[in-house]
Design an enzyme around this catalytic site. Sequence first.
Site, PDB file in Angstrom:
ATOM      1  N   HIS A 107      17.514  14.159  -4.537  1.00 38.22           N
ATOM      2  CA  HIS A 107      16.117  14.049  -4.098  1.00 38.22           C
ATOM      3  C   HIS A 107      15.938  13.012  -2.980  1.00 38.22           C
ATOM      4  CE1 HIS A 107      11.575  13.995  -5.194  1.00 38.22           C
ATOM      5  NE2 HIS A 107      11.757  13.332  -4.074  1.00 38.22           N
ATOM      6  N   GLU A 109      28.611  -5.150   6.341  1.00 31.85           N
ATOM      7  CA  GLU A 109      27.439  -5.944   5.947  1.00 31.85           C
ATOM      8  C   GLU A 109      26.638  -5.371   4.778  1.00 31.85           C
ATOM      9  OE1 GLU A 109      25.383  -7.548   9.326  1.00 31.85           O
ATOM     10  OE2 GLU A 109      27.280  -8.237  10.152  1.00 31.85           O
ATOM     11  N   HIS A 151      13.583  10.640   1.879  1.00 27.38           N
ATOM     12  CA  HIS A 151      14.631  11.635   1.637  1.00 27.38           C
ATOM     13  C   HIS A 151      15.706  11.569   2.731  1.00 27.38           C
ATOM     14  CE1 HIS A 151      11.095  14.221  -0.200  1.00 27.38           C
ATOM     15  NE2 HIS A 151      11.396  13.192  -0.974  1.00 27.38           N
ATOM     16  N   GLU A 208       3.695  10.411  -6.397  1.00 26.86           N
ATOM     17  CA  GLU A 208       4.665   9.467  -6.970  1.00 26.86           C
ATOM     18  C   GLU A 208       4.019   8.113  -7.283  1.00 26.86           C
ATOM     19  OE1 GLU A 208       7.226  10.789  -7.887  1.00 26.86           O
ATOM     20  OE2 GLU A 208       7.957  12.269  -6.470  1.00 26.86           O
ATOM     21  N   HIS A 244       9.594   5.267  -0.677  1.00 24.73           N
ATOM     22  CA  HIS A 244      10.422   6.403  -1.099  1.00 24.73           C
ATOM     23  C   HIS A 244      10.593   7.357   0.074  1.00 24.73           C
ATOM     24  CE1 HIS A 244      11.795   9.985  -3.112  1.00 24.73           C
ATOM     25  NE2 HIS A 244      10.671  10.629  -2.849  1.00 24.73           N
TER      26      HIS A 244
HETATM   27  P1  13P Z   1       3.652  13.220  -1.986  1.00 23.67           P
HETATM   28  O1  13P Z   1       3.268  14.108  -0.830  1.00 23.67           O
HETATM   29  O2  13P Z   1       2.789  13.471  -3.199  1.00 23.67           O
HETATM   30  O3  13P Z   1       3.684  11.774  -1.585  1.00 23.67           O
HETATM   31  O4  13P Z   1       5.113  13.629  -2.441  1.00 23.67           O
HETATM   32  C1  13P Z   1       6.185  13.579  -1.553  1.00 23.67           C
HETATM   33  C2  13P Z   1       7.475  13.310  -2.227  1.00 23.67           C
HETATM   34  O5  13P Z   1       8.405  12.849  -1.594  1.00 23.67           O
HETATM   35  C3  13P Z   1       7.606  13.611  -3.677  1.00 23.67           C
HETATM   36  O6  13P Z   1       8.766  13.021  -4.197  1.00 23.67           O
HETATM   37 ZN    ZN Z   2      10.335  12.703  -2.680  1.00 23.08          ZN
END
Ligand code: 13P
Ligand code: ZN
Length: 270
Positions: free
Chosen positions: A210, A169, A141, A116, A139
Amino acid sequence: MKDILTAPFMVEMIRTATNMYAHGWDERNGGNISLMLEENEVREYLDPEKALRTILTGFAAPELEGKYFLVTGTGKYFKNVQYAPEVNLGIVRLKDRGQQADLLWGYADGGQFTSEFPAHMMSHAARLKVNPENRVVMHCHPANLLAMTYVHDLDEKQFTRTLWQMCTECIVVFPEGVNVLPWMLCGTNEIGEATAEKMKTARLVVWSQHGIYGAGKDLDETFGLIETAEKAAEIYMKIAHLPRVNTITDDQMHLLEKRFGVKAREGWLD
Ligand code: 13P
Ligand code: ZN
């Protein structure tokens, strides 16, 4: 040269990745972090003229030429970062208008930065224009935010208003709201460009089905943003199937704006 594993930026990065894993936001290799470093802090620990190898980025980001980043590796598990930082993390400096990156430290098993990287670098460029203090793109999940994208309208205003209503808040922590992208193929320049476009108006960008992107001036702020949005999503997922008897009204949101000196995204409150 000082030992890079004692550098405050390294210690903080390792703690953050470990904490994100502990929160369940980063299963397997899920998630990635990039932290922009200053040349003077890097120079205490390594010689920036000594590149271990050069990696192609696959995009151009001329604004970031010469900038240094500590970045998680692709395919690497956040749970392992604390045990083998030099394998799971890397420090790169962008060159050639951002089309190449010199590896200065890390990715010791021959690996490279996250898949990413386009979304991270394009988001850094976008956020730096809004706030020159921005240093972090993160980033992950988180389960409840992800779940919410299956059952909630993906309209940004509606999605944000629901989150704001879930904890008092929230509006104080992210008054600009969250932006939302529809499902897109991850790891591409296209999702990178779309994320960066959304980063112009908010520090949080949800990737439907995602995960989420956050940006901020340091790791704590960025972690806290995602933590707060995820907490709100968790409450939503606990109550969404129940009749709503009470809520936080827009009038109450306006009181919060006044009390905390924040301004909600224009037009998103009545
Ligand atoms: P990477 O292992 O390449 O960082 O990818 C993980 C991920 O969350 C892809 O969206
Ligand atoms: Zn991801």
